[in-house]
Scaffold this motif. Structure first.
Motif, PDB file in Angstrom:
ATOM      1  N   UNK A   1       0.676  -1.291   0.070  1.00 51.66           N
ATOM      2  CA  UNK A   1       0.263  -0.382  -0.241  1.00 51.66           C
ATOM      3  C   UNK A   1       0.791   1.201   0.231  1.00 51.66           C
ATOM      4  N   UNK A   2       2.338   1.088   0.878  1.00 53.25           N
ATOM      5  CA  UNK A   2       2.842   2.242   0.801  1.00 53.25           C
ATOM      6  C   UNK A   2       3.791   2.484  -0.340  1.00 53.25           C
ATOM      7  N   UNK A   3       3.664   1.859  -0.686  1.00 57.28           N
ATOM      8  CA  UNK A   3       4.855   1.350  -2.379  1.00 57.28           C
ATOM      9  C   UNK A   3       6.380   0.577  -2.313  1.00 57.28           C
ATOM     10  N   UNK A   4       6.599   0.196  -0.976  1.00 55.47           N
ATOM     11  CA  UNK A   4       7.091  -0.889  -0.295  1.00 55.47           C
ATOM     12  C   UNK A   4       7.319  -2.302  -1.478  1.00 55.47           C
ATOM     13  N   UNK A   5       7.010  -2.191  -2.669  1.00 60.85           N
ATOM     14  CA  UNK A   5       7.051  -3.758  -3.308  1.00 60.85           C
ATOM     15  C   UNK A   5       7.585  -4.323  -3.251  1.00 60.85           C
ATOM     16  N   UNK A   6       9.468  -3.947  -2.972  1.00 60.56           N
ATOM     17  CA  UNK A   6      10.518  -5.119  -2.734  1.00 60.56           C
ATOM     18  C   UNK A   6       9.840  -5.569  -2.221  1.00 60.56           C
ATOM     19  N   UNK A   7       9.650  -4.723  -0.429  1.00 61.15           N
ATOM     20  CA  UNK A   7       9.545  -5.371   0.684  1.00 61.15           C
ATOM     21  C   UNK A   7       8.636  -6.675   0.417  1.00 61.15           C
ATOM     22  N   UNK A   8       7.509  -5.814   0.485  1.00 59.04           N
ATOM     23  CA  UNK A   8       6.482  -6.346   0.349  1.00 59.04           C
ATOM     24  C   UNK A   8       6.548  -7.703  -0.384  1.00 59.04           C
ATOM     25  N   UNK A   9       6.682  -8.062  -1.754  1.00 58.45           N
ATOM     26  CA  UNK A   9       7.335  -8.977  -2.108  1.00 58.45           C
ATOM     27  C   UNK A   9       8.146 -10.196  -1.811  1.00 58.45           C
TER      28      UNK A   9
ATOM     29  N   UNK B   1      -3.268 -13.296  -5.275  1.00 60.47           N
ATOM     30  CA  UNK B   1      -4.055 -12.449  -5.511  1.00 60.47           C
ATOM     31  C   UNK B   1      -2.780 -11.005  -5.284  1.00 60.47           C
ATOM     32  N   UNK B   2      -2.360 -10.746  -4.127  1.00 55.51           N
ATOM     33  CA  UNK B   2      -0.948  -9.884  -3.695  1.00 55.51           C
ATOM     34  C   UNK B   2      -0.334  -9.830  -4.639  1.00 55.51           C
ATOM     35  N   UNK B   3       0.432 -11.143  -4.803  1.00 52.41           N
ATOM     36  CA  UNK B   3       1.832 -11.292  -5.355  1.00 52.41           C
ATOM     37  C   UNK B   3       1.541 -10.359  -6.721  1.00 52.41           C
ATOM     38  N   UNK B   4       0.275 -10.875  -7.130  1.00 55.21           N
ATOM     39  CA  UNK B   4       0.207 -10.906  -9.119  1.00 55.21           C
ATOM     40  C   UNK B   4      -0.115  -8.977  -8.817  1.00 55.21           C
ATOM     41  N   UNK B   5      -0.528  -8.490  -7.660  1.00 49.13           N
ATOM     42  CA  UNK B   5      -0.714  -7.334  -7.183  1.00 49.13           C
ATOM     43  C   UNK B   5       0.583  -6.195  -7.958  1.00 49.13           C
ATOM     44  N   UNK B   6       1.329  -6.950  -6.742  1.00 50.20           N
ATOM     45  CA  UNK B   6       2.984  -6.156  -6.571  1.00 50.20           C
ATOM     46  C   UNK B   6       3.496  -6.517  -7.517  1.00 50.20           C
TER      47      UNK B   6
ATOM     48  N   UNK C   1       2.992 -10.354 -17.340  1.00 50.12           N
ATOM     49  CA  UNK C   1       2.439 -11.457 -18.118  1.00 50.12           C
ATOM     50  C   UNK C   1       2.586 -12.593 -16.411  1.00 50.12           C
ATOM     51  N   UNK C   2       3.630 -11.926 -15.618  1.00 53.31           N
ATOM     52  CA  UNK C   2       3.892 -13.344 -14.576  1.00 53.31           C
ATOM     53  C   UNK C   2       3.060 -12.561 -14.093  1.00 53.31           C
TER      54      UNK C   2
END
Length: 417
Positions: free
Chosen positions: A44-52, A70-75, A83-84
């Motif tokens: 949500x905060x934009x720290x996608x690498x940490x979330x991933x 689903x969450x990983x797809x959103x990331x 595609x991933x």
């Protein structure tokens, strides 16, 4: 409030560095459910690498958990790895509670890729599996309207509106009004526009409302709405043309011209506003302004043929033949052309006694106007005066075939025989 909630609150209150540092410390001692919450907030905060990183760690433990996919797809979407993302969503089983959410997300992805039919299939499948989910209805309505299939979107918007005025931050009445207007149901759309602007007066909705009122021939209503838009957002350039036209329809020519002048001040390079100002000035009898606005329109766009034709016609009526030639030859120098240019140049050069050039233009114009009795009569008399009797007779004969009632031409041919 537990420590994780406290860390999240710190970030959302603006104490970002302190909150993130606390979350980092808590990760090693958090439960898997807490880790999932942390991952959601990182995303949500934009720290996608940490979330991933956290989600991949959880997927190793729960390889069949659809919510994680689903969450990983959103990331991955956020990282431009569409595609991933699609591949991840395909791995979710149909009996998984997250499957419907996955279908909706896939639909978004396929729509982004321009695969509208595939997107539609995913959403229809999700609707079939869900129990009256307005988000899916809204997604279908948005898909259809964005693809120009407004008639398909209308039932979905109507169904949603029965229960919700707003969904996903969007006023449903505004969307429904736009779809009805786009299908030509202007009067039907008006009350929905009214409902929408009673909730929120935004420029886009007001403009759509004004255009729809204009198309429904409710000109006073269109004036009211466009005037409100002008007060709200005077830089919304598109309103000025429609507001001027609505005033013109109501016979308020001075008001129409005033609005056009205001529009030109906002957008001096809008050729349509200059052209319209010329036409209204002509109706008002301001002949000096007519030429000014037409020249400005052509100056903005030398390829604006309609304005050039009007300027040429205006100058012809003023018997300013040198100016006609100068105007048309300048425009033709830019590579622009209209068949009327040839006729206007022929007539003007004839008046200027440039007979050789006039003849060339008349002959070129003949290609386009050989079925026009007015042109044939003018050309015939020119040929006769230029000493080309045989050619003139042929032209006059053609004129009589088209218009046998021209008895004076018939008598002329008898005299020429």
């Amino acid at each position: 409030m537990n420590k994780i909630d406290n860390a999240i609150q710190l970030v959302e209150d603006g104490n970002i560095e302190q909150g993130l540092e606390l979350l980092e410390q808590l990760q090693n001692s958090s439960t898997n459910d807490e880790l999932y919450v942390i991952a959601q907030h990182y995303f949500k905060w934009g720290f996608v690498e940490k979330s991933k990183e956290i989600v991949q760690q959880l997927l190793y433990i729960y390889p069949d958990e659809g919510e994680l996919y689903v969450l990983l797809a959103e990331i991955m979407i956020d990282m431009d790895e569409e595609e991933e993302a699609i591949s991840l969503l395909d791995q979710i089983a149909e009996d998984d509670p997250a499957y419907i959410e996955a279908l909706v997300l896939q639909a978004d992805l396929f729509q982004m890729q321009g695969l509208v039919e595939v997107s539609e299939q995913k959403l229809l499948r999700a609707k079939e599996m869900s129990d009256h989910d307005q988000i899916i209805d809204f997604a279908l309505a948005e898909l259809y309207s964005s693809n120009g299939e407004f008639y398909k979107s209308i039932p979905y918007y109507m169904e949603i509106l029965q229960e919700s005025e707003q969904i996903a931050g969007v006023l449903v009445s505004a969307r429904l009004a736009e779809s009805l207007s786009a299908t030509g149901k202007f009067e039907e759309a008006l009350p929905y526009f009214e409902a929408a602007i009673s909730k929120q007066e935004d420029s886009h909705t007001l403009f759509g409302f004004g255009v729809t009122a204009y198309q429904a021939e409710y000109y006073s209503k269109a004036i009211e709405v466009f005037s409100k838009l002008k007060d709200l957002d005077p830089d919304y350039t598109s309103l000025y043309f429609y507001l001027a036209e609505a005033y013109e329809k109501e016979g308020l020519l001075d008001e129409s011209l005033q609005v056009l002048q205001q529009g030109i001040q906002v957008d001096s390079l809008n050729k349509e506003l200059h052209f319209k100002a010329a036409m209204i000035s002509l109706k008002c009898g301001h002949r000096d302004r007519v030429e000014q606005y037409l020249r400005e329109a052509v100056g903005i766009d030398p390829g604006y043929v309609e304005a050039t034709l009007q300027l040429s016609n205006f100058l012809l009526n003023e018997e300013r033949y040198d100016d006609v030639v100068e105007c048309l030859e300048a425009v033709m120098g830019y590579g622009e052309f209209d068949e009327q240019f040839e006729w206007d140049l022929a007539y003007s050069k004839n008046k200027l006694e440039q007979f050789s050039d006039a003849l060339n233009h008349y002959r070129r114009a003949y290609t386009f106007f050989k079925e026009s009795p007015e042109f044939l009569e003018e050309f015939g008399y020119f040929l006769l005066e230029d000493g080309k009797k045989t050619e003139a007779i042929d032209v006059f004969k053609k004129l009589l075939v088209i218009n046998p009632s021209k008895y004076e031409i018939e008598e002329l041919l008898e005299d020429l025989a």
